[in-house]
Design a protein around this motif. Structure first.
Motif, PDB file in Angstrom:
ATOM      1  N   ALA A  48       0.816  -1.219   0.000  1.00  0.00           N
ATOM      2  CA  ALA A  48       0.000   0.000   0.000  1.00  0.00           C
ATOM      3  C   ALA A  48       0.851   1.270   0.000  1.00  0.00           C
ATOM      4  N   ARG A  51       1.707   3.046  -3.380  1.00  0.00           N
ATOM      5  CA  ARG A  51       0.476   3.462  -4.069  1.00  0.00           C
ATOM      6  C   ARG A  51      -0.210   4.618  -3.352  1.00  0.00           C
ATOM      7  N   GLU A  53      -1.740   4.526  -0.416  1.00  0.00           N
ATOM      8  CA  GLU A  53      -3.013   4.077   0.145  1.00  0.00           C
ATOM      9  C   GLU A  53      -3.040   4.025   1.670  1.00  0.00           C
ATOM     10  N   HIS A  54      -1.982   4.480   2.310  1.00  0.00           N
ATOM     11  CA  HIS A  54      -2.016   4.572   3.764  1.00  0.00           C
ATOM     12  C   HIS A  54      -2.813   5.811   4.159  1.00  0.00           C
ATOM     13  N   HIS A 144      -6.343  13.105  -3.017  1.00  0.00           N
ATOM     14  CA  HIS A 144      -7.373  12.633  -2.101  1.00  0.00           C
ATOM     15  C   HIS A 144      -8.266  13.774  -1.623  1.00  0.00           C
TER      16      HIS A 144
END
Length: 149
Positions: A48, A51, A53-54, A144
Motif C-alpha cells: 500500500a 500506491r 493508500e495509507h 485525495h
C-alpha cells in the motif's frame, strides 16, 4: 496476500466445522492462521505504501498547494518522519526476531522469529521507499482532496 488469506480461511473453516460438527479440531490451524494473518497484514502494508493508500491527512496539506516550496518542505519532513518511524519499528522487530530465534511455536514447531519477521521486512521496505522519495524530492500525491481523511 491472496494465498495467505485463502489458506487462513480454509484452515479456520475446517477447524470450525470439525469443532462444532465433530467435537474435535486441528490445533495447528490456530497457529497457522495467526502466522498467515500477520504476514498478510505486513505484505499489504508494504504494497500500500508506494500506491499512497495509507492514511493521509491531506486536509492539512491542501492549503499549501498554492505554496510549492512549503509543500516540498512539508513532503521532506513527512518522508523523514516516515523513515524515522519505520526505522524504529524495524529496530524493535529485529529485537523480537533475535529473541524468537531461540524458541519455537507450541504446535507446529516453527521458529518464533517468523512472527515479527514480516514487521522487520515491511518496515525496512517502507523506510527504503520513503528514503528514495525523499532523495528524489518526489511531490506528494494530494489527489485525495475529495475525501476527508
Amino acid at each position: 496476500m491472496a494465498a495467505c488469506l485463502a489458506v487462513m480461511a480454509a484452515a479456520v473453516f475446517v477447524n470450525v466445522v470439525l469443532r462444532y460438527g465433530f467435537g474435535s479440531g486441528v490445533a495447528a490451524s490456530e497457529e497457522l492462521s495467526r502466522l498467515l494473518f500477520v504476514w498478510m497484514v505486513f505484505i499489504g502494508a508494504t504494497a500500500a505504501y508506494p500506491r499512497g493508500e495509507h492514511m493521509a491527512f491531506t486536509s492539512f496539506l491542501l492549503p499549501l498547494r498554492s505554496r510549492p516550496r512549503a509543500l516540498m518542505l512539508m513532503a521532506a519532513v513527512i518522508r523523514a518522519a516516515v523513515v524515522l518511524a519505520a526505522s524504529l519499528v524495524a529496530w524493535g522487530a529485529w529485537q523480537q526476531v533475535r529473541v524468537g530465534m531461540d524458541s519455537q511455536s507450541v504446535v507446529l514447531g516453527y521458529s518464533s522469529a517468523l512472527l515479527p519477521l514480516p514487521a522487520l521486512l515491511s518496515s525496512l521496505a517502507i523506510a527504503l521507499m520513503a528514503l528514495w522519495q525523499l532523495l528524489r524530492a518526489a511531490p506528494l500525491d494530494l489527489s485525495h482532496d475529495l475525501e476527508v481523511e
